[in-house]
Design an enzyme around this catalytic site. Structure first.
Site, PDB file in Angstrom:
ATOM      1  N   GLU A 298       0.844  -1.237  -0.005  1.00 54.82           N
ATOM      2  CA  GLU A 298       0.010  -0.172   0.153  1.00 54.82           C
ATOM      3  C   GLU A 298       1.142   1.151  -0.100  1.00 54.82           C
ATOM      4  O   GLU A 298       1.556   1.614   1.060  1.00 54.82           O
ATOM      5  CB  GLU A 298      -1.092  -0.207   1.261  1.00 54.82           C
ATOM      6  CG  GLU A 298      -1.705   1.241   1.423  1.00 54.82           C
ATOM      7  CD  GLU A 298      -2.580   1.492   0.204  1.00 54.82           C
ATOM      8  OE1 GLU A 298      -3.400   0.801  -0.360  1.00 54.82           O
ATOM      9  OE2 GLU A 298      -2.454   2.690  -0.444  1.00 54.82           O
TER      10      GLU A 298
ATOM     11  N   CYS B 179       3.953  -2.516  -8.529  1.00 59.21           N
ATOM     12  CA  CYS B 179       2.504  -1.949  -8.000  1.00 59.21           C
ATOM     13  C   CYS B 179       2.571  -0.816  -7.032  1.00 59.21           C
ATOM     14  O   CYS B 179       3.106   0.193  -7.528  1.00 59.21           O
ATOM     15  CB  CYS B 179       1.762  -3.255  -7.456  1.00 59.21           C
ATOM     16  SG  CYS B 179      -0.042  -2.903  -7.462  1.00 59.21           S
TER      17      CYS B 179
ATOM     18  N   ARG C 253      -3.030   5.804  -9.533  1.00 50.74           N
ATOM     19  CA  ARG C 253      -3.350   4.646  -8.390  1.00 50.74           C
ATOM     20  C   ARG C 253      -4.486   3.891  -8.345  1.00 50.74           C
ATOM     21  O   ARG C 253      -5.668   4.595  -8.936  1.00 50.74           O
ATOM     22  CB  ARG C 253      -3.431   5.329  -6.934  1.00 50.74           C
ATOM     23  CG  ARG C 253      -2.356   4.896  -5.981  1.00 50.74           C
ATOM     24  CD  ARG C 253      -2.445   5.683  -4.742  1.00 50.74           C
ATOM     25  NE  ARG C 253      -2.953   4.656  -3.625  1.00 50.74           N
ATOM     26  CZ  ARG C 253      -3.847   4.862  -3.089  1.00 50.74           C
ATOM     27  NH1 ARG C 253      -4.699   6.030  -2.878  1.00 50.74           N
ATOM     28  NH2 ARG C 253      -4.397   4.149  -1.920  1.00 50.74           N
TER      29      ARG C 253
ATOM     30  N   ILE D 226      -3.144  -6.411  -8.744  1.00 51.58           N
ATOM     31  CA  ILE D 226      -3.951  -6.403  -7.580  1.00 51.58           C
ATOM     32  C   ILE D 226      -4.181  -5.116  -7.301  1.00 51.58           C
ATOM     33  O   ILE D 226      -3.186  -4.323  -6.667  1.00 51.58           O
ATOM     34  CB  ILE D 226      -3.307  -7.325  -6.155  1.00 51.58           C
ATOM     35  CG1 ILE D 226      -3.122  -8.540  -6.746  1.00 51.58           C
ATOM     36  CG2 ILE D 226      -3.992  -7.088  -4.885  1.00 51.58           C
ATOM     37  CD1 ILE D 226      -2.068  -9.542  -5.777  1.00 51.58           C
TER      38      ILE D 226
ATOM     39  N   HIS E 231       2.886  -8.295 -10.291  1.00 56.18           N
ATOM     40  CA  HIS E 231       3.542  -8.667  -9.420  1.00 56.18           C
ATOM     41  C   HIS E 231       4.203  -9.943  -9.715  1.00 56.18           C
ATOM     42  O   HIS E 231       3.788 -10.932  -9.542  1.00 56.18           O
ATOM     43  CB  HIS E 231       2.559  -9.057  -7.902  1.00 56.18           C
ATOM     44  CG  HIS E 231       1.956  -7.902  -7.064  1.00 56.18           C
ATOM     45  ND1 HIS E 231       2.637  -7.416  -6.312  1.00 56.18           N
ATOM     46  CD2 HIS E 231       0.808  -7.315  -7.547  1.00 56.18           C
ATOM     47  CE1 HIS E 231       1.803  -6.476  -6.057  1.00 56.18           C
ATOM     48  NE2 HIS E 231       0.897  -6.475  -6.501  1.00 56.18           N
TER      49      HIS E 231
ATOM     50  N   GLU F  31       6.495 -11.261  -8.519  1.00 50.88           N
ATOM     51  CA  GLU F  31       7.277 -12.088  -7.483  1.00 50.88           C
ATOM     52  C   GLU F  31       6.082 -13.098  -6.593  1.00 50.88           C
ATOM     53  O   GLU F  31       6.314 -13.804  -5.873  1.00 50.88           O
ATOM     54  CB  GLU F  31       7.586 -11.056  -6.189  1.00 50.88           C
ATOM     55  CG  GLU F  31       6.386 -10.368  -5.457  1.00 50.88           C
ATOM     56  CD  GLU F  31       5.759  -9.219  -6.347  1.00 50.88           C
ATOM     57  OE1 GLU F  31       6.033  -9.093  -7.386  1.00 50.88           O
ATOM     58  OE2 GLU F  31       5.205  -8.510  -5.628  1.00 50.88           O
TER      59      GLU F  31
HETATM   60  N1  GLN Z   1      -3.444   0.284  -4.465  1.00 49.68           N
HETATM   61  C1  GLN Z   1      -2.151   0.035  -3.730  1.00 49.68           C
HETATM   62  C2  GLN Z   1      -1.410   1.576  -3.706  1.00 49.68           C
HETATM   63  O1  GLN Z   1      -1.951   2.344  -3.700  1.00 49.68           O
HETATM   64  C3  GLN Z   1      -1.078  -1.114  -4.448  1.00 49.68           C
HETATM   65  C4  GLN Z   1      -1.683  -2.286  -4.611  1.00 49.68           C
HETATM   66  C5  GLN Z   1      -0.628  -3.398  -4.703  1.00 49.68           C
HETATM   67  O2  GLN Z   1       0.709  -3.010  -4.626  1.00 49.68           O
HETATM   68  N2  GLN Z   1      -0.704  -4.610  -4.812  1.00 49.68           N
HETATM   69  O3  GLN Z   1      -0.625   1.351  -3.121  1.00 49.68           O
END
Ligand code: GLN
Length: 197
Positions: free
Chosen positions: A50, A81, A110, A139, A175, A177
């Protein structure tokens, strides 16, 4: 050449998965939380998680300026991400007080894919990664809204840019990973090796 040491920014996010992926891709991987630890690595991964929390913790841990300095000085960095958001010079739909490190001349939105679809997988053709497409796990993922002239677009999905590189800085909306396929990490390890020679 000797094995490069690559840190994973361990303030928040999926740190363990990146450490494992880097180890598979022939790097010495270690978590980085403090400026002293940052000083010891040849390259850095910024994980998914996040970005608003990561930004807040970077300030609290006194990491924001040291990170910005190393990125400016040319340390190879790879963000996935939330990590991509951290590497954007500018973000849309961020929190008002949200800080980024910058490093890539791009505007990142975002949660751009998240509004339509919380989480999905897609086959992604990524420039620089040989041996066929990679499986992209998205995600609540951001996309790249626009890039400056020095930025290379490495992959798109549904017309949106999802992987970019500017010099030593690499970022993906997805991702790698979280899959067993570590070719994107291998590409990054090669960038770090090239940066040391
Ligand atoms: N939505 C998340 C953010 O704003 C990112 C999501 C993620 O890293 N899977 O940081």
């Amino acid at each position: 050449m000797s094995t490069p040491t690559i840190g994973v920014l361990a303030l928040q996010g999926d740190v363990r998965e990146h450490l494992a992926a880097l180890a598979t891709a022939d790097a010495l991987a270690r978590p980085v939380r403090r400026p002293e630890e940052l000083a010891e690595v040849d390259g850095l991964v910024i994980p998914g998680g996040e970005s608003t929390t990561m930004s807040k913790l970077a300030v609290i841990f006194g990491m924001l300026e040291p990170l910005r300095e190393r990125v400016r000085a040319g340390m190879p960095v790879y963000g996935t991400c939330a990590g991509m958001i951290m590497l954007a010079d500018k973000i849309l739909d961020g929190r008002e007080d949200q800080e980024t490190l910058g490093g890539i001349d791009m505007i990142v939105r975002r949660n751009a894919f998240g509004r339509q679809n919380e989480s999905f997988e897609a086959t992604i053709d990524m420039a620089g990664v040989e041996g066929g497409p990679v499986e992209g796990v998205f995600i609540r993922a951001p996309w790249v809204e626009s890039v400056g002239g020095a930025v290379e677009v490495l992959a798109t999905h549904d017309g949106h840019t999802v992987a970019v590189r500017q010099g030593n800085v690499l970022a993906t909306s997805f991702h790698p990973e979280l899959t067993g396929d570590h070719r994107v990490h291998a590409l990054f390890v090669e960038m770090v090796r090239a940066g040391r020679s």
